[in-house]
Design a protein around this motif. Structure first.
Motif, PDB file in Angstrom:
ATOM      1  N   ARG A  63       0.740  -1.242   0.028  1.00 35.45           N
ATOM      2  CA  ARG A  63       0.147   0.048  -0.100  1.00 35.45           C
ATOM      3  C   ARG A  63       0.888   1.275  -0.179  1.00 35.45           C
ATOM      4  O   ARG A  63       0.419   2.289  -0.581  1.00 35.45           O
ATOM      5  N   CYS A  64       1.933   1.090   0.561  1.00 38.13           N
ATOM      6  CA  CYS A  64       3.075   2.291   0.321  1.00 38.13           C
ATOM      7  C   CYS A  64       3.372   2.489  -0.927  1.00 38.13           C
ATOM      8  O   CYS A  64       3.763   3.565  -1.511  1.00 38.13           O
ATOM      9  N   VAL A  65       3.789   1.437  -1.576  1.00 36.40           N
ATOM     10  CA  VAL A  65       4.278   1.503  -3.002  1.00 36.40           C
ATOM     11  C   VAL A  65       3.114   2.147  -3.908  1.00 36.40           C
ATOM     12  O   VAL A  65       3.553   2.754  -5.026  1.00 36.40           O
ATOM     13  N   ASN A  66       1.850   1.875  -3.569  1.00 29.47           N
ATOM     14  CA  ASN A  66       0.896   2.703  -4.140  1.00 29.47           C
ATOM     15  C   ASN A  66       0.357   4.139  -3.627  1.00 29.47           C
ATOM     16  O   ASN A  66      -0.549   4.814  -4.206  1.00 29.47           O
ATOM     17  N   PHE A  67       1.199   4.315  -2.714  1.00 25.43           N
ATOM     18  CA  PHE A  67       1.009   5.631  -1.869  1.00 25.43           C
ATOM     19  C   PHE A  67      -0.379   5.727  -1.336  1.00 25.43           C
ATOM     20  O   PHE A  67      -1.013   6.673  -0.930  1.00 25.43           O
ATOM     21  N   ILE A  68      -1.140   4.332  -1.254  1.00 28.75           N
ATOM     22  CA  ILE A  68      -2.516   4.553  -0.253  1.00 28.75           C
ATOM     23  C   ILE A  68      -2.138   4.833   1.042  1.00 28.75           C
ATOM     24  O   ILE A  68      -2.918   5.457   1.602  1.00 28.75           O
ATOM     25  N   GLU A  69      -1.069   4.297   1.459  1.00 31.97           N
ATOM     26  CA  GLU A  69      -0.592   4.625   2.940  1.00 31.97           C
ATOM     27  C   GLU A  69       0.906   5.490   2.605  1.00 31.97           C
ATOM     28  O   GLU A  69       1.812   5.067   2.002  1.00 31.97           O
ATOM     29  N   ARG A  70       1.026   6.531   3.214  1.00 31.59           N
ATOM     30  CA  ARG A  70       2.025   7.368   3.267  1.00 31.59           C
ATOM     31  C   ARG A  70       3.212   7.158   4.313  1.00 31.59           C
ATOM     32  O   ARG A  70       2.834   6.787   5.362  1.00 31.59           O
ATOM     33  N   PRO A  71       4.130   6.859   3.542  1.00 25.08           N
ATOM     34  CA  PRO A  71       5.372   6.173   4.569  1.00 25.08           C
ATOM     35  C   PRO A  71       5.835   7.277   5.655  1.00 25.08           C
ATOM     36  O   PRO A  71       5.633   8.397   5.586  1.00 25.08           O
ATOM     37  N   THR A  72       5.965   6.671   6.969  1.00 22.49           N
ATOM     38  CA  THR A  72       6.575   7.541   7.963  1.00 22.49           C
ATOM     39  C   THR A  72       7.842   8.011   7.942  1.00 22.49           C
ATOM     40  O   THR A  72       7.935   9.154   8.131  1.00 22.49           O
ATOM     41  N   ARG A  73       8.477   7.277   7.237  1.00 21.17           N
ATOM     42  CA  ARG A  73      10.146   7.511   6.850  1.00 21.17           C
ATOM     43  C   ARG A  73      10.293   6.627   5.591  1.00 21.17           C
ATOM     44  O   ARG A  73       9.706   5.691   5.318  1.00 21.17           O
ATOM     45  N   GLY A  74      11.416   7.336   4.882  1.00 21.47           N
ATOM     46  CA  GLY A  74      12.026   6.453   3.857  1.00 21.47           C
ATOM     47  C   GLY A  74      11.520   7.071   2.666  1.00 21.47           C
ATOM     48  O   GLY A  74      10.618   7.905   2.434  1.00 21.47           O
ATOM     49  N   GLN A  75      11.841   6.357   1.528  1.00 23.48           N
ATOM     50  CA  GLN A  75      11.420   6.891   0.057  1.00 23.48           C
ATOM     51  C   GLN A  75      11.270   5.692  -0.733  1.00 23.48           C
ATOM     52  O   GLN A  75      11.868   4.631  -0.630  1.00 23.48           O
ATOM     53  N   ILE A  76      10.408   5.936  -1.693  1.00 23.33           N
ATOM     54  CA  ILE A  76      10.001   4.924  -2.780  1.00 23.33           C
ATOM     55  C   ILE A  76      10.045   5.729  -4.166  1.00 23.33           C
ATOM     56  O   ILE A  76       9.494   6.868  -4.394  1.00 23.33           O
TER      57      ILE A  76
END
Length: 274
Positions: A63-76
């Motif tokens: 879900r982070c890879v699709n930015f449905i969830e926003r990462p707390t830290r880190g980058q994609i």
């Protein structure tokens, strides 16, 4: 040999840069740390299956890879572009909605639940994204949708509504809907977990066909045989970290980490049980 001569080594081409680059990915929900520093690359055309126990962070990572969830830290990064953010001076700020929609249009995602629009026909479910988001002319979107419905074996259901379809058929429509946006990356989040056992095979067959065609895929799955058959690489997660990864033949048959061995032993024993 000529004195002082050096032997030249043929220069091999660099491998393709990653289509997906996940670096230092953390995700927390309040005090709960779900992802604890994920580093993972996926190259163009690669099929990567992500396995692990429930609660290990597999779905959250997808879900982070699709930015449905926003990462707390880190980058994609997707195809070299930072996802969901941009650098302004020394700071990272969120991109605007239009930019995020453009980035996400290149990432198809198929969920555990089918998430079809119940009030729209099968055909309209597949065309609505290209028309509304991609600004594709209606006639072109319909032609594309019909080709995709034929691809997933559902051309005859174009005028049906989701409630008239089996779970397997609904999931195949969901796959066609994701493909209609012509994504560069497909994400599958336990796409067969909500299906009756006799319907699993028809969805896995469509996914295997996409893999054979060279689609870049990240697949969260509990279907171990499928992961072994179609994957170029398998990633085992537990406790919000990548415990072990490698080619399926090695990871499934000669895992190096004790936690991987314990997980696979439990899963395979459960499958063998009457």
């Amino acid at each position: 040999m000529i004195p002082n001569a050096t032997l030249s080594t043929p220069t091999l081409p660099d491998p393709a840069p990653p289509l997906v680059r996940i670096a230092g990915l953390h995700k927390s929900f309040g005090a709960l740390d779900v992802l604890k520093g994920i580093d993972l690359d996926v190259r163009p055309g690669e099929k990567v299956s992500i396995i692990g126990p429930s609660g290990s962070g597999k779905t959250t990572m997808l879900r982070c890879v699709n930015f449905i969830e926003r990462p707390t830290r880190g980058q994609i990064h997707i195809d070299g572009e930072l996802l969901g953010q941009k650098r302004v001076g020394e700071a990272l700020v969120d991109v605007d909605d239009r930019t995020l929609a453009r980035q996400r249009a290149g990432i198809g995602m198929v969920f555990q639940r089918f998430n079809l629009f119940p009030h729209l026909s099968v055909l309209r479910n597949v065309t609505v994204g290209p028309i509304k988001v991609g600004r594709v002319p209606a006639a072109e979107a319909e032609a594309r949708a019909l080709d995709l419905l034929d691809k997933v074996g559902l051309a005859s259901k174009r005028d049906s509504y989701p409630e008239q379809l089996s779970g397997g058929q609904q999931q195949r429509v969901a796959i066609a809907r994701a493909l209609a946006m012509r994504p560069k990356l497909m994400l599958f989040d336990e796409a067969t977990s909500a299906l009756d056992p006799e319907l699993v095979g028809e969805v896995l067959g469509v996914m295997a066909g996409l893999a054979a065609e060279g689609m870049t895929m990240m697949i969260v799955t509990h279907e171990m045989q499928f992961a072994e058959d179609v994957s170029d690489r398998v990633v085992f997660m537990d406790g919000g970290v990548v415990v072990e990864e490698g080619p399926p033949a090695r990871l499934f048959h000669a895992p190096e980490h004790p936690r991987t061995r314990a997980f696979l032993s439990a899963v395979l024993d459960k499958r063998r049980a009457p």
